[in-house]
Scaffold this motif. Structure first.
Motif, PDB file in Angstrom:
ATOM      1  N   MET A 135       0.841  -1.200   0.000  1.00  0.00           N
ATOM      2  CA  MET A 135       0.000   0.000   0.000  1.00  0.00           C
ATOM      3  C   MET A 135       0.874   1.246   0.000  1.00  0.00           C
ATOM      4  N   LYS A 136       0.569   2.171  -0.889  1.00  0.00           N
ATOM      5  CA  LYS A 136       1.301   3.431  -0.929  1.00  0.00           C
ATOM      6  C   LYS A 136       1.034   4.223   0.347  1.00  0.00           C
ATOM      7  N   LEU A 137       2.096   4.801   0.913  1.00  0.00           N
ATOM      8  CA  LEU A 137       1.935   5.578   2.142  1.00  0.00           C
ATOM      9  C   LEU A 137       1.166   6.867   1.873  1.00  0.00           C
ATOM     10  N   ASN A 138       0.275   7.181   2.794  1.00  0.00           N
ATOM     11  CA  ASN A 138      -0.482   8.427   2.715  1.00  0.00           C
ATOM     12  C   ASN A 138       0.282   9.477   3.513  1.00  0.00           C
ATOM     13  N   LEU A 139       0.971  10.359   2.824  1.00  0.00           N
ATOM     14  CA  LEU A 139       1.882  11.294   3.479  1.00  0.00           C
ATOM     15  C   LEU A 139       1.434  12.739   3.315  1.00  0.00           C
ATOM     16  N   LYS A 140       1.569  13.488   4.419  1.00  0.00           N
ATOM     17  CA  LYS A 140       1.349  14.938   4.358  1.00  0.00           C
ATOM     18  C   LYS A 140       2.664  15.661   4.076  1.00  0.00           C
ATOM     19  N   ARG A 141       3.774  15.035   4.463  1.00  0.00           N
ATOM     20  CA  ARG A 141       5.108  15.571   4.211  1.00  0.00           C
ATOM     21  C   ARG A 141       6.044  14.387   4.021  1.00  0.00           C
ATOM     22  N   GLN A 159       2.570  -4.056   5.897  1.00  0.00           N
ATOM     23  CA  GLN A 159       1.791  -4.034   7.137  1.00  0.00           C
ATOM     24  C   GLN A 159       0.480  -3.283   6.936  1.00  0.00           C
ATOM     25  N   LEU A 160       0.546  -2.182   6.196  1.00  0.00           N
ATOM     26  CA  LEU A 160      -0.674  -1.409   5.928  1.00  0.00           C
ATOM     27  C   LEU A 160      -1.663  -2.219   5.094  1.00  0.00           C
ATOM     28  N   ASP A 161      -1.147  -3.028   4.187  1.00  0.00           N
ATOM     29  CA  ASP A 161      -2.014  -3.890   3.389  1.00  0.00           C
ATOM     30  C   ASP A 161      -2.635  -4.992   4.240  1.00  0.00           C
ATOM     31  N   ARG A 162      -1.875  -5.514   5.179  1.00  0.00           N
ATOM     32  CA  ARG A 162      -2.316  -6.682   5.941  1.00  0.00           C
ATOM     33  C   ARG A 162      -3.304  -6.345   7.055  1.00  0.00           C
ATOM     34  N   TYR A 163      -3.083  -5.223   7.735  1.00  0.00           N
ATOM     35  CA  TYR A 163      -3.868  -4.923   8.934  1.00  0.00           C
ATOM     36  C   TYR A 163      -4.821  -3.746   8.688  1.00  0.00           C
ATOM     37  N   PRO A 164      -6.096  -4.008   8.553  1.00  0.00           N
ATOM     38  CA  PRO A 164      -7.067  -2.934   8.283  1.00  0.00           C
ATOM     39  C   PRO A 164      -7.130  -1.882   9.396  1.00  0.00           C
ATOM     40  N   ASP A 165      -6.748  -2.284  10.644  1.00  0.00           N
ATOM     41  CA  ASP A 165      -6.835  -1.343  11.755  1.00  0.00           C
ATOM     42  C   ASP A 165      -5.677  -0.348  11.768  1.00  0.00           C
ATOM     43  N   LEU A 166      -4.634  -0.601  10.962  1.00  0.00           N
ATOM     44  CA  LEU A 166      -3.538   0.366  10.865  1.00  0.00           C
ATOM     45  C   LEU A 166      -3.938   1.477   9.900  1.00  0.00           C
ATOM     46  N   GLN A 167      -4.036   2.683  10.417  1.00  0.00           N
ATOM     47  CA  GLN A 167      -4.408   3.814   9.570  1.00  0.00           C
ATOM     48  C   GLN A 167      -3.207   4.258   8.739  1.00  0.00           C
ATOM     49  N   ASN A 168      -3.452   4.545   7.480  1.00  0.00           N
ATOM     50  CA  ASN A 168      -2.394   5.005   6.581  1.00  0.00           C
ATOM     51  C   ASN A 168      -2.158   6.487   6.816  1.00  0.00           C
ATOM     52  N   ASP A 169      -1.587   6.767   7.958  1.00  0.00           N
ATOM     53  CA  ASP A 169      -1.380   8.143   8.407  1.00  0.00           C
ATOM     54  C   ASP A 169      -0.169   8.152   9.332  1.00  0.00           C
ATOM     55  N   VAL A 170       0.791   9.005   9.053  1.00  0.00           N
ATOM     56  CA  VAL A 170       2.032   9.004   9.820  1.00  0.00           C
ATOM     57  C   VAL A 170       1.798   9.351  11.278  1.00  0.00           C
ATOM     58  N   ASP A 171       0.877  10.274  11.562  1.00  0.00           N
ATOM     59  CA  ASP A 171       0.585  10.599  12.961  1.00  0.00           C
ATOM     60  C   ASP A 171       0.119   9.354  13.712  1.00  0.00           C
ATOM     61  N   PHE A 172      -0.792   8.600  13.107  1.00  0.00           N
ATOM     62  CA  PHE A 172      -1.296   7.380  13.743  1.00  0.00           C
ATOM     63  C   PHE A 172      -0.181   6.349  13.901  1.00  0.00           C
ATOM     64  N   LEU A 173       0.597   6.128  12.829  1.00  0.00           N
ATOM     65  CA  LEU A 173       1.654   5.120  12.859  1.00  0.00           C
ATOM     66  C   LEU A 173       2.737   5.480  13.872  1.00  0.00           C
ATOM     67  N   SER A 174       3.022   6.763  13.982  1.00  0.00           N
ATOM     68  CA  SER A 174       4.001   7.219  14.965  1.00  0.00           C
ATOM     69  C   SER A 174       3.518   6.906  16.376  1.00  0.00           C
ATOM     70  N   GLU A 175       2.261   7.221  16.653  1.00  0.00           N
ATOM     71  CA  GLU A 175       1.685   6.967  17.973  1.00  0.00           C
ATOM     72  C   GLU A 175       1.617   5.469  18.246  1.00  0.00           C
ATOM     73  N   TYR A 176       1.234   4.707  17.236  1.00  0.00           N
ATOM     74  CA  TYR A 176       1.077   3.261  17.399  1.00  0.00           C
ATOM     75  C   TYR A 176       2.419   2.578  17.649  1.00  0.00           C
ATOM     76  N   SER A 177       3.470   3.072  17.032  1.00  0.00           N
ATOM     77  CA  SER A 177       4.764   2.400  17.122  1.00  0.00           C
ATOM     78  C   SER A 177       5.614   2.872  18.297  1.00  0.00           C
ATOM     79  N   VAL A 178       5.078   3.773  19.120  1.00  0.00           N
ATOM     80  CA  VAL A 178       5.790   4.208  20.323  1.00  0.00           C
ATOM     81  C   VAL A 178       5.548   3.196  21.435  1.00  0.00           C
ATOM     82  N   GLN A 179       6.605   2.790  22.126  1.00  0.00           N
ATOM     83  CA  GLN A 179       6.453   1.891  23.263  1.00  0.00           C
ATOM     84  C   GLN A 179       6.366   2.670  24.571  1.00  0.00           C
ATOM     85  N   ASN A 180       7.250   3.599  24.761  1.00  0.00           N
ATOM     86  CA  ASN A 180       7.214   4.472  25.936  1.00  0.00           C
ATOM     87  C   ASN A 180       7.334   5.914  25.463  1.00  0.00           C
ATOM     88  N   GLN A 181       6.660   6.814  26.156  1.00  0.00           N
ATOM     89  CA  GLN A 181       6.791   8.228  25.853  1.00  0.00           C
ATOM     90  C   GLN A 181       8.067   8.735  26.514  1.00  0.00           C
TER      91      GLN A 181
END
Length: 260
Positions: A1-7, A168-190
């Motif tokens: 899946m092509k990444l949906n990018l704002k920048r 991963q974006l193709d496989r998991y429908p719950d992963l939003q194609n949005d960098v803000d979401f992916l950034s938040e999702y892939s953080v383990q600790n703040q």
């Protein structure tokens, strides 16, 4: 899946002299810059770390002292690298815990001010571990059905990481194609720093993530035990961690100084 990018987003992978962000240096860096229109740029170059590359490190990435003796030092490319990633988010495999902390240290040593906290970080390994619990080689086989040749070559690992995220974006429908979401999702600790020594509590206040004061607010500890700040400043901590605790101490002193 092509990444949906704002920048643009820059996927990066580093080969280094070791695994200590406070001490070790980059010997090779590979960047895959992906633009919102889907265009890609690949840049890979070796760097003279200014120190001996241990045999254990060479056994992993295959780069020797001889290979990099005529390559530039990081400080020679730091400004151009900072300009290249300006305005870009960052992605990688285990990048939140390794590549980004090491890169931040190198910029600080070179005296180049790069505020990486303004970027979103997408760590493909963290997404993978939340979903499947495996390594990059296995992830590439699992998601892309390909064998990862030249594993631990910075460029091969970087390109594989980018492909894995798309899969991963193709496989998991719950992963939003949005960098803000992916950034938040892939953080383990703040983290307030990059090494995970200083974290944020539920109220967004900096706390210690290690040692005898683990879980306590940094400003409170420094106020009650000033010697602990001195101990850290004289200790073997990453430069960025020291920058963060100094900012905390100065901010707290300004807030709590007697009013004239």
């Amino acid at each position: 899946m092509k990444l949906n990018l704002k920048r643009p987003i820059v996927f990066l992978d580093l080969e280094t002299t070791g695994v200590d962000a406070a001490k070790d240096r980059i010997v090779e860096i590979s960047l895959v810059k992906v633009f919102p229109n889907g265009d890609e740029e690949i840049k890979t170059r070796r760097i003279n770390p200014g120190m001996h590359i241990p045999a254990e490190a060479t056994a992993i990435h295959g780069i020797t002292d001889e290979d990099v003796k005529n390559e530039p030092r990081f400080e020679q490319i730091a400004k151009s690298l900072a300009a290249y990633i300006e305005g870009c988010d960052l992605g990688g495999y285990n990048s939140n815990r390794f590549d980004i902390p090491v890169l931040a240290e190198e910029f600080l040593r070179a005296g180049v001010d790069v505020d990486l906290k303004k970027r979103k970080f997408v760590d493909v390994q963290n997404i993978f571990h939340k979903k499947e619990q495996r390594t990059l080689v296995a992830a590439y086989k699992f998601y892309c059905d390909k064998d990862l040749n030249d594993a631990h070559s910075a460029q091969a690992d970087t390109l594989a990481t980018y492909e894995v995220l798309q899969a991963q974006l193709d496989r998991y429908p719950d992963l939003q194609n949005d960098v803000d979401f992916l950034s938040e999702y892939s953080v383990q600790n703040q983290c307030a720093d990059y090494a995970g020594r200083i974290l944020y509590d539920k109220d967004g206040v900096e706390i210690f993530g290690f040692g005898k004061h683990r879980g306590r607010r940094v400003a409170d500890v420094f106020r009650e035990e000033p010697s602990y700040y001195s101990w850290m400043m004289n200790g073997d901590f990453p430069k960025y961690t020291l920058k963060v605790i100094t900012e905390i101490r100065l901010r707290d002193a300004a807030v709590n100084s007697p009013k004239k």
